[in-house]
Design an enzyme around this catalytic site. Structure first.
Site, PDB file in Angstrom:
ATOM      1  N   LYS A  11       5.250  14.963 -12.145  1.00 38.97           N
ATOM      2  CA  LYS A  11       3.913  15.545 -12.337  1.00 38.97           C
ATOM      3  C   LYS A  11       3.935  16.783 -13.253  1.00 38.97           C
ATOM      4  O   LYS A  11       5.001  17.333 -13.546  1.00 38.97           O
ATOM      5  CB  LYS A  11       3.338  15.908 -10.960  1.00 38.97           C
ATOM      6  N   TYR A  51      -5.848   7.261  -9.127  1.00 38.45           N
ATOM      7  CA  TYR A  51      -5.968   7.832  -7.781  1.00 38.45           C
ATOM      8  C   TYR A  51      -7.280   7.426  -7.087  1.00 38.45           C
ATOM      9  O   TYR A  51      -7.668   8.075  -6.114  1.00 38.45           O
ATOM     10  CB  TYR A  51      -5.860   9.351  -7.848  1.00 38.45           C
ATOM     11  N   PHE A  59      -9.710  16.426  -1.717  1.00 39.17           N
ATOM     12  CA  PHE A  59      -8.841  16.959  -2.766  1.00 39.17           C
ATOM     13  C   PHE A  59      -8.882  16.143  -4.069  1.00 39.17           C
ATOM     14  O   PHE A  59      -8.203  16.471  -5.028  1.00 39.17           O
ATOM     15  CB  PHE A  59      -7.391  17.051  -2.259  1.00 39.17           C
ATOM     16  N   ARG A  87      10.682   7.102  -1.370  1.00 35.04           N
ATOM     17  CA  ARG A  87       9.872   7.988  -0.515  1.00 35.04           C
ATOM     18  C   ARG A  87      10.768   8.964   0.257  1.00 35.04           C
ATOM     19  O   ARG A  87      10.419  10.126   0.435  1.00 35.04           O
ATOM     20  CB  ARG A  87       8.951   7.170   0.408  1.00 35.04           C
ATOM     21  N   THR A  93       4.983  14.644   1.539  1.00 35.92           N
ATOM     22  CA  THR A  93       3.948  15.039   0.569  1.00 35.92           C
ATOM     23  C   THR A  93       3.774  16.554   0.555  1.00 35.92           C
ATOM     24  O   THR A  93       3.674  17.170  -0.501  1.00 35.92           O
ATOM     25  CB  THR A  93       2.603  14.364   0.941  1.00 35.92           C
ATOM     26  N   ARG A 104      10.941  17.168  -3.340  1.00 32.68           N
ATOM     27  CA  ARG A 104       9.833  18.092  -3.045  1.00 32.68           C
ATOM     28  C   ARG A 104      10.319  19.370  -2.358  1.00 32.68           C
ATOM     29  O   ARG A 104       9.769  20.454  -2.594  1.00 32.68           O
ATOM     30  CB  ARG A 104       8.766  17.372  -2.224  1.00 32.68           C
ATOM     31  N   ASN A 114       3.165  18.878  -6.220  1.00 31.76           N
ATOM     32  CA  ASN A 114       4.340  18.485  -5.428  1.00 31.76           C
ATOM     33  C   ASN A 114       5.360  17.679  -6.239  1.00 31.76           C
ATOM     34  O   ASN A 114       6.136  16.902  -5.699  1.00 31.76           O
ATOM     35  CB  ASN A 114       3.922  17.786  -4.131  1.00 31.76           C
ATOM     36  N   HIS A 117       5.206  11.685  -7.668  1.00 29.79           N
ATOM     37  CA  HIS A 117       4.480  10.650  -6.936  1.00 29.79           C
ATOM     38  C   HIS A 117       5.384   9.435  -6.826  1.00 29.79           C
ATOM     39  O   HIS A 117       6.130   9.142  -7.760  1.00 29.79           O
ATOM     40  CB  HIS A 117       3.198  10.258  -7.698  1.00 29.79           C
ATOM     41  N   GLU A 128       0.778  -0.429  -9.389  1.00 30.46           N
ATOM     42  CA  GLU A 128       0.925   0.826 -10.145  1.00 30.46           C
ATOM     43  C   GLU A 128       1.817   0.634 -11.373  1.00 30.46           C
ATOM     44  O   GLU A 128       1.571   1.232 -12.418  1.00 30.46           O
ATOM     45  CB  GLU A 128       1.490   1.916  -9.232  1.00 30.46           C
TER      46      GLU A 128
HETATM   47  P1  CMP Z   1       0.750  11.641  -4.336  1.00 32.19           P
HETATM   48  O1  CMP Z   1       1.904  10.946  -3.730  1.00 32.19           O
HETATM   49  O2  CMP Z   1       0.690  11.717  -5.809  1.00 32.19           O
HETATM   50  O3  CMP Z   1      -0.598  10.951  -3.814  1.00 32.19           O
HETATM   51  C1  CMP Z   1      -1.832  11.644  -3.737  1.00 32.19           C
HETATM   52  C2  CMP Z   1      -1.679  13.106  -3.986  1.00 32.19           C
HETATM   53  O4  CMP Z   1      -2.732  13.927  -3.570  1.00 32.19           O
HETATM   54  C3  CMP Z   1      -0.496  13.614  -3.195  1.00 32.19           C
HETATM   55  O5  CMP Z   1       0.707  13.130  -3.750  1.00 32.19           O
HETATM   56  C4  CMP Z   1      -0.705  15.119  -3.281  1.00 32.19           C
HETATM   57  O6  CMP Z   1      -0.084  15.700  -4.400  1.00 32.19           O
HETATM   58  C5  CMP Z   1      -2.212  15.248  -3.481  1.00 32.19           C
HETATM   59  N1  CMP Z   1      -2.847  15.999  -2.412  1.00 32.19           N
HETATM   60  C6  CMP Z   1      -3.517  17.140  -2.575  1.00 32.19           C
HETATM   61  N2  CMP Z   1      -3.978  17.581  -1.405  1.00 32.19           N
HETATM   62  C7  CMP Z   1      -3.603  16.690  -0.460  1.00 32.19           C
HETATM   63  C8  CMP Z   1      -3.765  16.602   0.944  1.00 32.19           C
HETATM   64  N3  CMP Z   1      -4.455  17.520   1.643  1.00 32.19           N
HETATM   65  N4  CMP Z   1      -3.238  15.548   1.602  1.00 32.19           N
HETATM   66  C9  CMP Z   1      -2.552  14.584   0.892  1.00 32.19           C
HETATM   67  N5  CMP Z   1      -2.356  14.625  -0.447  1.00 32.19           N
HETATM   68  C10 CMP Z   1      -2.868  15.680  -1.112  1.00 32.19           C
END
Ligand code: CMP
Length: 141
Positions: A11, A51, A59, A87, A93, A104, A114, A117, A128
């Protein structure tokens, strides 16, 4: 033994800090093979579509803005149980909950910034990967 492919995105927070090589090093040490990758700038339309599953989450708009704020590196990772393995390699996350040694834990700045993805299921991985890569871009060895 099940050889799978999964989609990874490094990212904008990670490209901004010039740590894509360090992220790739953790990926490769896990045994996953980077079989395709490209550094691109997402447009708002592309990030919104990617997304879309989160479109009703509070968010969502901030996430889309963040993902277009700088370049990303989209990658296809291949290996045994690649979806679940990646994962684990990424960690939770929320970086505050991420385990030692995960990407992370090492690099993420917040739940939004973070650093990486990864697809959350084999079905989504296939969707994807085809969102970002043509079959002809995937070289397996
Ligand atoms: P990702 O795996 O890219 O999938 C969705 C993204 O939303 C997640 O990682 C986070 O970076 C982002 N995100 C931001 N806020 C939240 C939240 N409160 N809960 C989950 N994902 C979040």
């Amino acid at each position: 033994m099940s050889i799978e492919k999964t989609l990874s995105i490094i990212k904008p927070d990670a490209t901004a800090r010039n740590i894509t090589g360090q992220v790739n090093s953790i990926i490769e040490k896990s045994g996953l093979k980077i079989i395709a990758q490209k550094r691109i700038k997402l447009t708002k339309d592309v990030a919104s579509k990617f997304y879309e599953v989160h479109k009703d989450r509070p968010f969502y708009q901030d996430l889309v803005s963040f993902m277009v704020s700088g370049p990303v590196v989209v990658q296809v990772l291949q290996g045994n149980n690649a979806v679940a393995l990646y994962r684990q390699v990424m960690g939770s996350t929320n970086p505050e909950e991420a385990e030692e040694g995960t990407i992370r834990k090492e690099f993420a700045q917040s739940i939004e910034a973070n650093s990486v993805h990864g697809s959350d299921s084999l079905e989504n991985a296939q969707k994807e990967i085809s969102f970002f890569f043509a079959e002809t871009e995937l070289f397996e060895s």
